[in-house]
Design a protein around this motif. Structure first.
Motif, PDB file in Angstrom:
ATOM      1  N   GLY A  10       0.821  -1.207   0.000  1.00  0.00           N
ATOM      2  CA  GLY A  10       0.000   0.000   0.000  1.00  0.00           C
ATOM      3  C   GLY A  10       0.847   1.245   0.000  1.00  0.00           C
ATOM      4  O   GLY A  10       2.058   1.193  -0.258  1.00  0.00           O
ATOM      5  N   LEU A  11       0.202   2.352   0.291  1.00  0.00           N
ATOM      6  CA  LEU A  11       0.850   3.664   0.348  1.00  0.00           C
ATOM      7  C   LEU A  11       1.042   4.050   1.808  1.00  0.00           C
ATOM      8  O   LEU A  11       0.090   3.999   2.603  1.00  0.00           O
ATOM      9  N   GLY A  16       6.771   5.187   8.361  1.00  0.00           N
ATOM     10  CA  GLY A  16       5.678   4.300   8.693  1.00  0.00           C
ATOM     11  C   GLY A  16       6.045   2.837   8.564  1.00  0.00           C
ATOM     12  O   GLY A  16       7.198   2.488   8.280  1.00  0.00           O
ATOM     13  N   SER A  17       5.032   1.980   8.764  1.00  0.00           N
ATOM     14  CA  SER A  17       5.240   0.531   8.748  1.00  0.00           C
ATOM     15  C   SER A  17       4.201  -0.158   7.884  1.00  0.00           C
ATOM     16  O   SER A  17       3.077   0.340   7.727  1.00  0.00           O
ATOM     17  N   SER A  84      10.091   1.816   9.787  1.00  0.00           N
ATOM     18  CA  SER A  84      10.939   2.961   9.398  1.00  0.00           C
ATOM     19  C   SER A  84      11.117   3.017   7.887  1.00  0.00           C
ATOM     20  O   SER A  84      12.225   3.167   7.372  1.00  0.00           O
ATOM     21  N   LEU A  85      10.021   2.922   7.173  1.00  0.00           N
ATOM     22  CA  LEU A  85      10.080   2.878   5.718  1.00  0.00           C
ATOM     23  C   LEU A  85      10.604   4.178   5.136  1.00  0.00           C
ATOM     24  O   LEU A  85      10.358   5.270   5.677  1.00  0.00           O
ATOM     25  N   LYS A  86      11.327   4.038   4.042  1.00  0.00           N
ATOM     26  CA  LYS A  86      11.933   5.169   3.349  1.00  0.00           C
ATOM     27  C   LYS A  86      11.414   5.223   1.912  1.00  0.00           C
ATOM     28  O   LYS A  86      11.019   4.190   1.353  1.00  0.00           O
ATOM     29  N   PRO A  87      11.453   6.387   1.287  1.00  0.00           N
ATOM     30  CA  PRO A  87      11.001   6.464  -0.118  1.00  0.00           C
ATOM     31  C   PRO A  87      11.732   5.487  -1.029  1.00  0.00           C
ATOM     32  O   PRO A  87      11.134   4.956  -1.982  1.00  0.00           O
ATOM     33  N   THR A 112       4.474   1.696  -1.765  1.00  0.00           N
ATOM     34  CA  THR A 112       4.844   3.057  -2.125  1.00  0.00           C
ATOM     35  C   THR A 112       5.030   3.868  -0.852  1.00  0.00           C
ATOM     36  O   THR A 112       4.129   3.931  -0.006  1.00  0.00           O
ATOM     37  N   VAL A 113       6.216   4.456  -0.702  1.00  0.00           N
ATOM     38  CA  VAL A 113       6.534   5.245   0.481  1.00  0.00           C
ATOM     39  C   VAL A 113       6.688   6.700   0.046  1.00  0.00           C
ATOM     40  O   VAL A 113       7.562   7.026  -0.763  1.00  0.00           O
TER      41      VAL A 113
END
Length: 115
Positions: A10-11, A16-17, A84-87, A112-113
């Motif tokens: 997802g987005l 976020g996680s 700790s998601l990154k783009p 998608t981050v």
């Protein structure tokens, strides 16, 4: 016919996680190794994390300390907890089962981050 079905993409905003799941139509104990791979636009598919049938794991350097791979043999499901998601984690994520001479793949789930 072996089927692997990913879900949980997802987005999400940076930091976020997400938790990805891979449900298998076979007993995953037959998968000597299972893994999560990802492919970003214009890039080659890369291994993100892998787990053996005995539970040993390995991770791509950029996700160490942020992602955790696990498998539930009783429910024939593999997971990828992503924190700790990154783009730069944006990609289609695929699960994989290596069993003997065979490799099985899911259809992929988009992650998608946003920054």
């Amino acid at each position: 016919q072996v089927q692997l079905v990913e879900s949980g993409g997802g987005l999400v905003q940076a930091g976020g996680s997400l938790r990805l799941s891979c449900a298998a139509s076979i007993t995953i104990f037959s998968c000597a190794t299972m893994g999560w791979h990802r492919q970003a636009p214009g890039k080659q598919r890369e291994l993100v994390a892998a787990i053996s049938s005995l539970g040993s794991t390995n991770y791509e350097d950029s996700v160490k300390g942020r992602f955790t791979i696990s498998r539930d043999n009783a429910n024939n499901t593999m997971y990828l907890q992503m924190n700790s998601l990154k783009p730069e984690d944006t990609a289609v994520y695929y699960c994989n089962c290596a069993s003997g001479f065979f490799q099985y793949w899911g259809q992929g789930t988009q992650v998608t981050v946003s920054s």
